[in-house]
Design a protein around this motif. Structure first.
Motif, mmCIF file in Angstrom:
data_model
loop_
_atom_site.group_PDB
_atom_site.id
_atom_site.type_symbol
_atom_site.label_atom_id
_atom_site.label_comp_id
_atom_site.label_asym_id
_atom_site.label_seq_id
_atom_site.Cartn_x
_atom_site.Cartn_y
_atom_site.Cartn_z
ATOM 1 N N GLY A 33 99.549 29.692 89.960
ATOM 2 C CA GLY A 33 99.357 31.106 90.259
ATOM 3 C C GLY A 33 100.238 31.992 89.393
ATOM 4 N N PHE A 34 101.467 31.565 89.187
ATOM 5 C CA PHE A 34 102.409 32.331 88.364
ATOM 6 C C PHE A 34 101.886 32.465 86.936
ATOM 7 N N VAL A 35 101.446 31.356 86.348
ATOM 8 C CA VAL A 35 101.009 31.361 84.948
ATOM 9 C C VAL A 35 99.654 32.051 84.797
ATOM 10 N N LEU A 36 98.727 31.792 85.733
ATOM 11 C CA LEU A 36 97.385 32.359 85.636
ATOM 12 C C LEU A 36 97.417 33.885 85.588
ATOM 13 N N PHE A 37 98.277 34.480 86.403
ATOM 14 C CA PHE A 37 98.351 35.938 86.419
ATOM 15 C C PHE A 37 99.385 36.474 85.425
ATOM 16 N N GLY A 38 100.297 35.615 85.002
ATOM 17 C CA GLY A 38 101.284 36.038 84.020
ATOM 18 C C GLY A 38 100.692 36.297 82.652
ATOM 19 N N ILE A 39 99.563 35.660 82.340
ATOM 20 C CA ILE A 39 98.948 35.841 81.029
ATOM 21 C C ILE A 39 98.244 37.183 80.906
ATOM 22 N N GLN A 40 97.870 37.789 82.030
ATOM 23 C CA GLN A 40 97.031 38.983 81.982
ATOM 24 C C GLN A 40 97.676 40.175 81.276
ATOM 25 N N PRO A 41 98.953 40.494 81.539
ATOM 26 C CA PRO A 41 99.546 41.613 80.781
ATOM 27 C C PRO A 41 99.540 41.396 79.275
ATOM 28 N N PHE A 42 99.551 40.134 78.835
ATOM 29 C CA PHE A 42 99.575 39.869 77.398
ATOM 30 C C PHE A 42 98.249 40.212 76.733
ATOM 31 N N ARG B 93 104.939 50.587 78.468
ATOM 32 C CA ARG B 93 103.638 50.004 78.777
ATOM 33 C C ARG B 93 103.750 48.642 79.460
ATOM 34 N N GLY B 94 104.657 47.799 78.964
ATOM 35 C CA GLY B 94 104.776 46.467 79.542
ATOM 36 C C GLY B 94 105.163 46.502 81.007
ATOM 37 N N THR B 95 106.117 47.367 81.348
ATOM 38 C CA THR B 95 106.558 47.479 82.734
ATOM 39 C C THR B 95 105.422 47.955 83.631
ATOM 40 N N VAL B 96 104.669 48.944 83.172
ATOM 41 C CA VAL B 96 103.574 49.461 83.992
ATOM 42 C C VAL B 96 102.446 48.435 84.095
ATOM 43 N N PHE B 97 102.166 47.694 83.015
ATOM 44 C CA PHE B 97 101.186 46.621 83.107
ATOM 45 C C PHE B 97 101.603 45.613 84.182
ATOM 46 N N ALA B 98 102.901 45.343 84.262
ATOM 47 C CA ALA B 98 103.401 44.386 85.253
ATOM 48 C C ALA B 98 103.144 44.888 86.674
ATOM 49 N N TRP B 99 103.563 46.118 86.963
ATOM 50 C CA TRP B 99 103.366 46.659 88.311
ATOM 51 C C TRP B 99 101.888 46.857 88.616
ATOM 52 N N HIS B 100 101.123 47.210 87.620
ATOM 53 C CA HIS B 100 99.672 47.360 87.772
ATOM 54 C C HIS B 100 99.044 46.030 88.197
ATOM 55 N N GLY B 101 99.456 44.947 87.546
ATOM 56 C CA GLY B 101 98.931 43.628 87.911
ATOM 57 C C GLY B 101 99.335 43.214 89.304
ATOM 58 N N GLY C 110 101.140 34.987 92.285
ATOM 59 C CA GLY C 110 100.643 35.624 91.070
ATOM 60 C C GLY C 110 101.257 36.987 90.822
ATOM 61 N N MET C 111 101.722 37.651 91.895
ATOM 62 C CA MET C 111 102.386 38.950 91.719
ATOM 63 C C MET C 111 103.648 38.793 90.869
ATOM 64 N N ALA C 112 104.400 37.746 91.131
ATOM 65 C CA ALA C 112 105.607 37.494 90.337
ATOM 66 C C ALA C 112 105.240 37.194 88.890
ATOM 67 N N GLY C 113 104.145 36.446 88.698
ATOM 68 C CA GLY C 113 103.690 36.162 87.348
ATOM 69 C C GLY C 113 103.289 37.423 86.600
ATOM 70 N N GLN C 114 102.590 38.327 87.302
ATOM 71 C CA GLN C 114 102.203 39.591 86.688
ATOM 72 C C GLN C 114 103.434 40.368 86.229
ATOM 73 N N TYR C 115 104.434 40.426 87.102
ATOM 74 C CA TYR C 115 105.640 41.195 86.770
ATOM 75 C C TYR C 115 106.367 40.563 85.586
ATOM 76 N N ALA C 116 106.550 39.247 85.629
ATOM 77 C CA ALA C 116 107.254 38.569 84.544
ATOM 78 C C ALA C 116 106.502 38.716 83.224
ATOM 79 N N GLY C 117 105.173 38.535 83.276
ATOM 80 C CA GLY C 117 104.374 38.669 82.066
ATOM 81 C C GLY C 117 104.440 40.072 81.499
ATOM 82 N N GLY C 118 104.386 41.071 82.375
ATOM 83 C CA GLY C 118 104.457 42.450 81.917
ATOM 84 C C GLY C 118 105.783 42.767 81.251
#
Length: 421
Positions: A326-335, A127-135, A273-281
């Motif tokens: 941008g990294f942090v703002l989108f990194g929180i979303q998968p959480f 789930r975490g990996t897919v949340f990352a790519w989804h974001g 933010g794409m990198a943040g999404q991936y890292a957060g996921g």
């Protein structure tokens, strides 16, 4: 990821990218519509609000429908509805027709997040990996929508541009109809997470009461504060960056007059933010969601406060700050997306995400009014302090959730795999 995970990932990434592709292209048409229909900004703003309001307010009924009919069917309806709405815009000859097209878009777009995230939460093992790519896919849509629309409008009529923007959505509908996957593959065999009979009003209230008697009540408020921070910052940050004196230090070559450096810094923020999404996921596979939310919210509070002193340090410092933001703002979303999956039962997942995005996009939109009032009557520093306050509230609530993990989860809502007991 196995084949089922990949299939769901491709399907939901397509849907997420297209929701934001359409969403962020709409403002590009505003200037043209003002001239085309000879109306005031206030009236056009009201018309556009008809599109954006249902985007958040429709999330709850969309979540209920996802539980009733299944998330895949709802996502396909969403894609078809958004594409149809832009075809309506392409044939519009009056402001009333524009309003009808935007209203249709908002209703259709509101379906995606509850349905798409419910599908990931019940169908995906990693789930975490897919949340990352989804974001990441969502950020691609956010960046490409306005870029493509603005570029096409240089040489084409706006009606034709609206029709062209609908084409990827129509292609996605065909792809969605042919996509095959198990939407409940990540759920235990003895748990029914498939489509249900239509909820009665009594059952809706009962399920909602059960959700809000559990840890989900705290998650809902946490997501609302994230929405207040997100919408307030992304609405007013471009305007604030335009007013920073350091932007004048960036000289542009001849022929590029009219291009604002602040706009490119803002778009770069979205891309990072794409990198943040991936890292957060990826981190959601390793860090319990409440603890991760504490760290990300606290970082967002610090970044908001830092904007005022950093904007006085020069262009380089602004670029770095915006990149980190941008990294942090989108990194929180998968959480917070994962938190909903962890703290709710699978058979109410659509309803859970419906409430989640009612808070994120519906209640969170209140920061547009709050931010406008603060910027109009007070200083920019006060605005950033108010925004930081939203993040601090999220920090405290997330800390409470982390501290009372076992106590807050109801007996009929057991923790799912992936949460530290």
């Amino acid at each position: 990821m196995d084949g089922n995970d990949r299939s769901i990932a491709g399907f939901t990434m397509t849907g997420h990218a297209l929701v934001h592709w359409f969403e962020t292209s709409i403002p590009i048409f505003l200037v043209i519509w003002l001239a085309e229909f000879d109306i005031g900004v206030a009236l056009l703003g009201l018309v556009v609000a008809l599109g954006y309001a249902p985007f958040g307010l429709g999330a709850l009924p969309a979540g209920i429908l996802a539980d009733r009919f299944g998330p895949k069917r709802l996502v396909v309806v969403c894609l078809a509805g958004m594409s149809l709405s832009f075809l309506v815009l392409a044939t519009a000859t009056s402001i009333a027709a524009i309003a009808a097209g935007l209203l249709l878009w908002g209703i259709a777009a509101s379906i995606y997040h509850p349905a798409g995230l419910a599908l990931i939460s019940t169908g995906v093992e990693e789930r975490g990996t897919v949340f990352a790519w989804h974001g990441i896919a969502g950020n691609v849509g956010i960046a490409l929508g306005p870029f493509v629309a603005a570029t096409l409008l240089i040489t084409l009529e706006w009606q034709l541009v609206a029709a062209i923007l609908a084409v990827p959505g129509l292609v996605a509908v065909i792809y969605g109809l042919s996509a095959e996957f198990d939407s409940t593959a990540a759920v235990e065999d003895d748990i029914d997470a498939g489509p249900d009979e239509a909820l009665s009003l009594e059952e809706l209230f009962s399920n909602s009461r059960t959700l809000f008697a559990s840890a989900f009540a705290i998650v809902f408020v946490i997501v609302t504060f994230e929405g207040l921070y997100y919408r307030g910052m992304l609405t007013y940050l471009p305007e604030i960056l335009h007013g920073v004196p350091a932007m004048d230090a960036l000289a542009l070559p001849d022929g590029l007059e009219g291009i604002e450096p602040a706009d490119y810094i803002y778009v770069s923020l979205l891309v990072i933010g794409m990198a943040g999404q991936y890292a957060g996921g990826k981190l959601t596979d390793r860090v319990e969601p409440a603890r991760g939310l504490v760290g990300f919210f606290f970082a967002l509070a610090i970044l908001a406060v830092a904007f005022v002193p950093v904007t006085a340090m020069g262009l380089g410092a602004i670029v770095v700050l915006c990149g980190v933001f941008g990294f942090v703002l989108f990194g929180i979303q998968p959480f917070y997306q994962n938190a909903v999956a962890v703290y709710t039962p699978p058979d109410t997942r659509g309803l859970s995400y419906g409430y989640t995005y009612l808070g994120e996009f519906g209640l969170g939109a209140a920061s547009i009014a709050i931010g406008g009032y603060v910027l109009g009557g007070f200083s920019t520093a006060t605005f950033f302090l108010v925004i930081a306050g939203f993040a601090l509230a999220g920090t405290l609530l997330s800390a409470a959730l982390a501290a009372g993990l076992g106590r807050f989860v109801g007996a009929d809502q057991p923790l799912e795999e992936g949460v530290d007991d």
